[in-house]
Design an enzyme around this catalytic site. Structure first.
Site, PDB file in Angstrom:
ATOM      1  N   HIS A  74       0.840  -1.193   0.000  1.00  0.00           N
ATOM      2  CA  HIS A  74       0.000   0.000   0.000  1.00  0.00           C
ATOM      3  C   HIS A  74       0.877   1.246   0.000  1.00  0.00           C
ATOM      4  O   HIS A  74       2.044   1.198   0.410  1.00  0.00           O
ATOM      5  CB  HIS A  74      -0.929  -0.002   1.209  1.00  0.00           C
ATOM      6  CG  HIS A  74      -1.997  -1.045   1.131  1.00  0.00           C
ATOM      7  ND1 HIS A  74      -2.976  -1.185   2.087  1.00  0.00           N
ATOM      8  CD2 HIS A  74      -2.253  -2.000   0.189  1.00  0.00           C
ATOM      9  CE1 HIS A  74      -3.784  -2.179   1.733  1.00  0.00           C
ATOM     10  NE2 HIS A  74      -3.364  -2.686   0.607  1.00  0.00           N
ATOM     11  N   GLU A  76       0.931   3.996   1.811  1.00  0.00           N
ATOM     12  CA  GLU A  76       1.466   4.468   3.088  1.00  0.00           C
ATOM     13  C   GLU A  76       2.566   3.552   3.601  1.00  0.00           C
ATOM     14  O   GLU A  76       3.547   4.005   4.191  1.00  0.00           O
ATOM     15  CB  GLU A  76       0.365   4.666   4.133  1.00  0.00           C
ATOM     16  CG  GLU A  76      -0.452   3.442   4.476  1.00  0.00           C
ATOM     17  CD  GLU A  76      -1.649   3.202   3.580  1.00  0.00           C
ATOM     18  OE1 GLU A  76      -2.722   2.877   4.121  1.00  0.00           O
ATOM     19  OE2 GLU A  76      -1.535   3.303   2.344  1.00  0.00           O
ATOM     20  N   CYS A 102      -5.973   1.116   5.678  1.00  0.00           N
ATOM     21  CA  CYS A 102      -6.550  -0.155   6.105  1.00  0.00           C
ATOM     22  C   CYS A 102      -6.035  -0.475   7.511  1.00  0.00           C
ATOM     23  O   CYS A 102      -5.150   0.204   8.028  1.00  0.00           O
ATOM     24  CB  CYS A 102      -6.168  -1.273   5.130  1.00  0.00           C
ATOM     25  SG  CYS A 102      -4.431  -1.753   5.200  1.00  0.00           S
ATOM     26  N   CYS A 105      -2.128  -1.266   7.613  1.00  0.00           N
ATOM     27  CA  CYS A 105      -1.275  -0.074   7.493  1.00  0.00           C
ATOM     28  C   CYS A 105      -1.404   0.839   8.706  1.00  0.00           C
ATOM     29  O   CYS A 105      -0.453   1.533   9.062  1.00  0.00           O
ATOM     30  CB  CYS A 105      -1.591   0.682   6.209  1.00  0.00           C
ATOM     31  SG  CYS A 105      -1.007  -0.191   4.735  1.00  0.00           S
TER      32      CYS A 105
END
Length: 146
Positions: A74, A76, A102, A105
Site C-alpha cells: 500500500h 502508506e 486499512c 497499514c
C-alpha cells in the site's frame, strides 16, 4: 496569531499536499485503485509512496481475474518503509494519503510515530481509521482538494 487564519492556512497546505499525493498516485501501475501518500515533517516532505509491487517485481498488481496480488504494498506502507531506509524518521509527522488506511497499514502508522493522518477518499473498511483514532492519532478527511 489569529487561530482562524492558522486554520485556513493549514487547510490550504493540507489540500496542496493531498493534491501532490494524488499526482503521486498516478505513478502506480495498479488498475483497480491508484493510491498516493506523502509524509510531511516540519513543513518538509520526507517521504512519498504509491501502491505497487516491491522493487524488482513485475509492475503488474492484479492477476488475470483482476484480484490484487497479496504482495502489493500500500502507498502508506511504501512511504513509511522509504523513511526507514533514510536518515529521517516519521516521529510527529503528518501522513497525507488519497485513501484512508486499512487496518494493517494503521499499525505501521502508529509504530512509525506519525501523529496526524489526512486523507481524501474513504476506504470501504473503517477499522484502520478507528484504530488510529483510538491510538490518539488525529485523523481528518478533506472532502475537496480543488
Amino acid at each position: 496569531m489569529d487561530s482562524e487564519y492558522s486554520k485556513n492556512k493549514q487547510l490550504r497546505y493540507d489540500r496542496a499536499y493531498l493534491k501532490m499525493a494524488s499526482e503521486w498516485a498516478k505513478l502506480s501501475h495498479c488498475k483497480r485503485k491508484q493510491v498516493g501518500a506523502l509524509i510531511v515533517k516540519d513543513r518538509m516532505i520526507i517521504s512519498d509512496g504509491y501502491n505497487g509491487t516491491p522493487t524488482g517485481f513485475d509492475n503488474c498488481c492484479e492477476d488475470e481475474n483482476g484480484n490484487t496480488h497479496w504482495y502489493v504494498l500500500h502507498a502508506e506502507a511504501n512511504a513509511i518503509l522509504k523513511v526507514a531506509k533514510s536518515t529521517h524518521n516519521a516521529d510527529g509527522a503528518t501522513l497525507y494519503i488519497t485513501l484512508s488506511p486499512c487496518k494493517e497499514c494503521s499499525k505501521l502508522i502508529v509504530q512509525a510515530g506519525i501523529k496526524r493522518v489526512v486523507f481524501y477518499n474513504e476506504y470501504k473498511d473503517q477499522s484502520g481509521v478507528n484504530f488510529l483514532t483510538e491510538s490518539g492519532i488525529l485523523v481528518e478527511q478533506i472532502d475537496e482538494i480543488g
